[in-house]
Design a protein around this motif. Structure first.
Motif, PDB file in Angstrom:
ATOM      1  N   MET A 138       6.263  -2.200  -9.415  1.00  0.00           N
ATOM      2  CA  MET A 138       6.689  -2.581  -8.065  1.00  0.00           C
ATOM      3  C   MET A 138       7.105  -1.325  -7.313  1.00  0.00           C
ATOM      4  O   MET A 138       7.651  -0.394  -7.906  1.00  0.00           O
ATOM      5  CB  MET A 138       7.879  -3.537  -8.123  1.00  0.00           C
ATOM      6  CG  MET A 138       7.589  -4.873  -8.777  1.00  0.00           C
ATOM      7  SD  MET A 138       6.455  -5.886  -7.839  1.00  0.00           S
ATOM      8  CE  MET A 138       7.447  -6.339  -6.442  1.00  0.00           C
ATOM      9  N   VAL A 139       6.861  -1.333  -5.996  1.00  0.00           N
ATOM     10  CA  VAL A 139       7.266  -0.217  -5.154  1.00  0.00           C
ATOM     11  C   VAL A 139       7.890  -0.746  -3.864  1.00  0.00           C
ATOM     12  O   VAL A 139       7.644  -1.882  -3.448  1.00  0.00           O
ATOM     13  CB  VAL A 139       6.084   0.718  -4.787  1.00  0.00           C
ATOM     14  CG1 VAL A 139       5.514   1.384  -6.013  1.00  0.00           C
ATOM     15  CG2 VAL A 139       5.013  -0.013  -4.029  1.00  0.00           C
ATOM     16  N   TYR A 140       8.717   0.092  -3.264  1.00  0.00           N
ATOM     17  CA  TYR A 140       9.237  -0.159  -1.928  1.00  0.00           C
ATOM     18  C   TYR A 140       8.665   0.938  -1.050  1.00  0.00           C
ATOM     19  O   TYR A 140       8.709   2.122  -1.415  1.00  0.00           O
ATOM     20  CB  TYR A 140      10.768  -0.110  -1.901  1.00  0.00           C
ATOM     21  CG  TYR A 140      11.321  -0.468  -0.541  1.00  0.00           C
ATOM     22  CD1 TYR A 140      11.470  -1.795  -0.173  1.00  0.00           C
ATOM     23  CD2 TYR A 140      11.659   0.511   0.384  1.00  0.00           C
ATOM     24  CE1 TYR A 140      11.953  -2.144   1.071  1.00  0.00           C
ATOM     25  CE2 TYR A 140      12.136   0.180   1.631  1.00  0.00           C
ATOM     26  CZ  TYR A 140      12.286  -1.149   1.965  1.00  0.00           C
ATOM     27  OH  TYR A 140      12.755  -1.490   3.207  1.00  0.00           O
ATOM     28  N   GLY A 141       8.094   0.553   0.099  1.00  0.00           N
ATOM     29  CA  GLY A 141       7.427   1.542   0.930  1.00  0.00           C
ATOM     30  C   GLY A 141       7.788   1.453   2.396  1.00  0.00           C
ATOM     31  O   GLY A 141       8.231   0.420   2.889  1.00  0.00           O
ATOM     32  N   ILE A 142       7.585   2.569   3.059  1.00  0.00           N
ATOM     33  CA  ILE A 142       7.770   2.688   4.508  1.00  0.00           C
ATOM     34  C   ILE A 142       6.484   3.271   5.068  1.00  0.00           C
ATOM     35  O   ILE A 142       6.017   4.320   4.599  1.00  0.00           O
ATOM     36  CB  ILE A 142       8.955   3.607   4.855  1.00  0.00           C
ATOM     37  CG1 ILE A 142      10.242   3.024   4.297  1.00  0.00           C
ATOM     38  CG2 ILE A 142       9.048   3.835   6.346  1.00  0.00           C
ATOM     39  CD1 ILE A 142      11.430   3.957   4.404  1.00  0.00           C
ATOM     40  N   GLN A 143       5.911   2.583   6.050  1.00  0.00           N
ATOM     41  CA  GLN A 143       4.689   3.061   6.690  1.00  0.00           C
ATOM     42  C   GLN A 143       4.900   3.113   8.191  1.00  0.00           C
ATOM     43  O   GLN A 143       5.425   2.173   8.774  1.00  0.00           O
ATOM     44  CB  GLN A 143       3.516   2.140   6.356  1.00  0.00           C
ATOM     45  CG  GLN A 143       2.229   2.554   7.040  1.00  0.00           C
ATOM     46  CD  GLN A 143       1.046   1.781   6.541  1.00  0.00           C
ATOM     47  OE1 GLN A 143       0.251   2.310   5.799  1.00  0.00           O
ATOM     48  NE2 GLN A 143       0.922   0.530   6.937  1.00  0.00           N
TER      49      GLN A 143
END
Length: 193
Positions: A138-143
């Motif tokens: 699992m990852v947490y991302g900002i785009q």
């Protein structure tokens, strides 16, 4: 008699479907999410394709240079990264009058990566020369995508590295891409539901 019942059911079903279509818009009308987005990555040469599926949900695939690090060592080379993303802050960004075009938002994602043995540049993992390595986590991302099309994406997560012929283990995942969105983007103020 049997055909009359089938005909009546089909007519009734099409009427309901037409009413649903008019009430909600088209099947793929996504108020904030881009339906298709193709990016060229500049820092780690490669490309990314993201497909909007449902409201706030998309899948993406990326082919480019990456590094895998886990308790057995590291692998550096060409990798394919796949994500199932859920963007959780589109409505908040809209309320604050911030940009949501180009899928500019924060997300949580199920992540998978495959590091191919044929395209590996370097490694210190002991094992056969032709091993592949997979990542599942699992990852947490900002785009963020800006007006001229420049885009950056930062992801941080953890998961399980499964080796094909080498030892498995747990490890972190950090991913940073900077590039340019080659597809047309929605306007800054998309319509709302």
């Amino acid at each position: 008699m049997k055909y009359k019942i089938v005909f009546i059911v089909l007519c009734f079903a099409s009427t309901i479907m037409q009413a649903q279509w008019q009430e909600r818009g088209g099947t793929f009308d996504l108020p904030h999410l881009e339906r298709h987005q193709f990016k060229l990555n500049l820092l780690s040469p490669g490309f990314t394709y993201e497909l909007g599926l449902f409201k706030n949900q998309s899948v993406s695939t990326n082919l480019g240079l990456a590094t895998a690090t886990y308790q057995e060592g590291y692998v550096f080379g060409l990798a394919m990264n796949n994500r199932y993303r859920y963007y959780h802050n589109f409505n908040r960004r809209q309320r604050l009058d911030k940009n949501t075009s180009g899928n500019s938002g924060n997300y949580i994602a199920a992540a998978q990566a495959i590091f191919f043995s044929q395209l590996r540049i370097s490694t210190n993992v002991e094992g056969p020369d032709d091993f592949n390595l997979g990542f599942y986590g699992m990852v947490y991302g900002i785009q963020r995508t800006y007006e001229k099309g420049f885009n950056f994406n930062v992801e941080l997560g953890a998961g399980y590295y499964k080796g094909d012929g080498v030892l498995d283990g747990y490890g972190p995942l950090f991913n940073f891409t900077f590039g340019w969105v080659a597809t047309k983007r929605k306007k800054k103020d998309p319509y709302l539901d």
